[in-house]
Design a protein around this motif. Sequence first.
Motif, PDB file in Angstrom:
ATOM      1  N   GLN A 122       1.003  -0.986  -0.377  1.00 34.47           N
ATOM      2  CA  GLN A 122       0.038   0.027  -0.197  1.00 34.47           C
ATOM      3  C   GLN A 122       0.928   1.542   0.130  1.00 34.47           C
ATOM      4  O   GLN A 122       2.126   1.416   0.497  1.00 34.47           O
ATOM      5  N   THR A 123       0.197   2.660  -0.477  1.00 35.26           N
ATOM      6  CA  THR A 123       1.260   3.227  -0.946  1.00 35.26           C
ATOM      7  C   THR A 123       0.498   4.361  -0.550  1.00 35.26           C
ATOM      8  O   THR A 123       0.718   5.840  -0.168  1.00 35.26           O
ATOM      9  N   ARG A 124      -0.955   4.673  -0.356  1.00 32.99           N
ATOM     10  CA  ARG A 124      -1.208   5.972  -0.708  1.00 32.99           C
ATOM     11  C   ARG A 124      -2.964   5.912   0.298  1.00 32.99           C
ATOM     12  O   ARG A 124      -3.803   4.778   0.578  1.00 32.99           O
ATOM     13  N   ILE A 125      -3.004   6.762   0.993  1.00 33.51           N
ATOM     14  CA  ILE A 125      -4.599   6.867   2.003  1.00 33.51           C
ATOM     15  C   ILE A 125      -4.795   8.469   2.182  1.00 33.51           C
ATOM     16  O   ILE A 125      -4.677   9.070   1.958  1.00 33.51           O
ATOM     17  N   GLY A 126      -6.870   8.693   2.285  1.00 32.37           N
ATOM     18  CA  GLY A 126      -7.069   9.553   2.576  1.00 32.37           C
ATOM     19  C   GLY A 126      -8.126   9.246   2.937  1.00 32.37           C
ATOM     20  O   GLY A 126      -8.813   7.808   3.661  1.00 32.37           O
ATOM     21  N   CYS A 127      -8.298  10.226   4.337  1.00 31.62           N
ATOM     22  CA  CYS A 127      -9.736   9.744   5.243  1.00 31.62           C
ATOM     23  C   CYS A 127     -10.500  11.026   5.445  1.00 31.62           C
ATOM     24  O   CYS A 127     -10.337  12.017   4.811  1.00 31.62           O
ATOM     25  N   GLY A 128     -12.037  10.789   5.624  1.00 32.65           N
ATOM     26  CA  GLY A 128     -12.701  11.834   5.764  1.00 32.65           C
ATOM     27  C   GLY A 128     -14.327  11.602   5.983  1.00 32.65           C
ATOM     28  O   GLY A 128     -14.322  10.284   7.187  1.00 32.65           O
ATOM     29  N   GLU A 129     -14.700  12.330   6.720  1.00 32.70           N
ATOM     30  CA  GLU A 129     -15.864  12.148   7.845  1.00 32.70           C
ATOM     31  C   GLU A 129     -17.274  12.001   7.155  1.00 32.70           C
ATOM     32  O   GLU A 129     -17.317  11.952   5.646  1.00 32.70           O
ATOM     33  N   VAL A 130     -17.710  11.467   7.441  1.00 28.79           N
ATOM     34  CA  VAL A 130     -19.516  10.820   6.879  1.00 28.79           C
ATOM     35  C   VAL A 130     -20.789  10.847   7.880  1.00 28.79           C
ATOM     36  O   VAL A 130     -20.370  10.102   9.164  1.00 28.79           O
ATOM     37  N   LYS A 131     -21.762  11.794   7.283  1.00 34.21           N
ATOM     38  CA  LYS A 131     -22.532  11.718   8.610  1.00 34.21           C
ATOM     39  C   LYS A 131     -23.761  10.998   7.966  1.00 34.21           C
ATOM     40  O   LYS A 131     -24.546  11.010   7.178  1.00 34.21           O
ATOM     41  N   SER A 132     -23.745  10.079   8.836  1.00 34.51           N
ATOM     42  CA  SER A 132     -24.737   8.474   8.381  1.00 34.51           C
ATOM     43  C   SER A 132     -24.886   8.289   9.629  1.00 34.51           C
ATOM     44  O   SER A 132     -24.522   8.248  10.599  1.00 34.51           O
ATOM     45  N   ASP A 133     -26.229   6.943   9.416  1.00 35.25           N
ATOM     46  CA  ASP A 133     -26.601   6.464  10.884  1.00 35.25           C
ATOM     47  C   ASP A 133     -25.775   5.494  11.260  1.00 35.25           C
ATOM     48  O   ASP A 133     -25.605   5.032  12.164  1.00 35.25           O
ATOM     49  N   CYS A 134     -24.757   4.428   9.758  1.00 35.45           N
ATOM     50  CA  CYS A 134     -23.906   3.704   9.936  1.00 35.45           C
ATOM     51  C   CYS A 134     -22.136   4.024  10.136  1.00 35.45           C
ATOM     52  O   CYS A 134     -21.555   3.387  11.069  1.00 35.45           O
ATOM     53  N   LEU A 135     -22.015   4.963   9.248  1.00 36.63           N
ATOM     54  CA  LEU A 135     -20.655   6.046   9.283  1.00 36.63           C
ATOM     55  C   LEU A 135     -20.565   7.075  10.450  1.00 36.63           C
ATOM     56  O   LEU A 135     -21.438   7.845  10.018  1.00 36.63           O
ATOM     57  N   SER A 136     -18.906   7.748  10.778  1.00 31.55           N
ATOM     58  CA  SER A 136     -19.141   8.358  11.066  1.00 31.55           C
ATOM     59  C   SER A 136     -17.486   9.632  10.253  1.00 31.55           C
ATOM     60  O   SER A 136     -18.028  10.155  10.424  1.00 31.55           O
ATOM     61  N   GLY A 137     -17.347   8.033   9.745  1.00 32.21           N
ATOM     62  CA  GLY A 137     -15.992   8.597   9.128  1.00 32.21           C
ATOM     63  C   GLY A 137     -15.174   7.375   8.537  1.00 32.21           C
ATOM     64  O   GLY A 137     -16.169   6.341   8.648  1.00 32.21           O
ATOM     65  N   GLY A 138     -14.140   7.279   8.210  1.00 32.33           N
ATOM     66  CA  GLY A 138     -13.232   6.247   7.012  1.00 32.33           C
ATOM     67  C   GLY A 138     -12.010   6.444   7.275  1.00 32.33           C
ATOM     68  O   GLY A 138     -11.780   7.798   6.335  1.00 32.33           O
ATOM     69  N   CYS A 139     -11.147   5.754   6.201  1.00 33.96           N
ATOM     70  CA  CYS A 139     -10.420   5.820   5.453  1.00 33.96           C
ATOM     71  C   CYS A 139     -10.513   5.019   4.660  1.00 33.96           C
ATOM     72  O   CYS A 139     -10.329   3.884   4.669  1.00 33.96           O
ATOM     73  N   LEU A 140     -10.104   4.967   3.091  1.00 30.16           N
ATOM     74  CA  LEU A 140      -9.624   4.340   1.975  1.00 30.16           C
ATOM     75  C   LEU A 140      -7.800   4.160   2.026  1.00 30.16           C
ATOM     76  O   LEU A 140      -7.260   5.578   2.067  1.00 30.16           O
ATOM     77  N   ILE A 141      -7.152   2.872   1.386  1.00 29.79           N
ATOM     78  CA  ILE A 141      -6.107   2.887   1.684  1.00 29.79           C
ATOM     79  C   ILE A 141      -5.427   2.364   0.289  1.00 29.79           C
ATOM     80  O   ILE A 141      -6.770   1.074   0.756  1.00 29.79           O
TER      81      ILE A 141
END
Length: 213
Positions: A122-141
């Motif tokens: 893996q070489t890159r990552i990005g994270c963000g806030e999510v406003k939903s019933d199941c998620l508050s955020g997350g990262c993609l790598i």
Amino acid sequence: MQLRIVLLLALGAQCVYPAAIVVKRATDSQRNELVAEINNVRAQAATKFKISNMNELSYDMDLEKKAQAMNCNAPPTGSFMVIPIPSQKLVEQINGASQEQQEKIGKEYAENVGKAMFGPKQTRIGCGEVKSDCLSGGCLIGPQSSVSESDAIEGEPGSNCPNGKTSNGLCKAKGNNVKQLGVDADQKTGSSSTGFVFSTVSLIIFFVFYVLF
């Protein structure tokens, strides 16, 4: 042990939610700090498990935007793995489940985080806030959408790096043509509110590596 992961997630979500009110958008400094923390843990993992080809990560603004677009109904797909941060509502539901169910959820979550964060290619990552019933955020790598034990080459950290290694023994990635910090003007003026996500991800990584490994 896995139950404590769920408890950590609940604690992390409750502790950093107030910060989301203050931190209106992520800054380059926060992004750099997150990447530095993750690379530090990846370097420690490479040393502990004798991985010679562990790449360094860089921050990817495109992945951040995709992370911000996540929703409960359709998980994102592409050249990346997903590290979801459950919403406070979901954490409360999990904590109300039986201990057996909590252990199962915690184990699966820890395995997912471990594979995504410590995949050597893996070489890159990005994270963000999510406003939903199941998620508050997350990262993609990425760029790998899955990892396997065969991805790791045994040896001294940094000894199998075609493009050279960094000062902490991680490999420099080749052709890492992503949108780096300071390139896009909209990363300074956009509506990204990801500061609290960075804090929670740091807690999760710390737990998975230092406690489980």
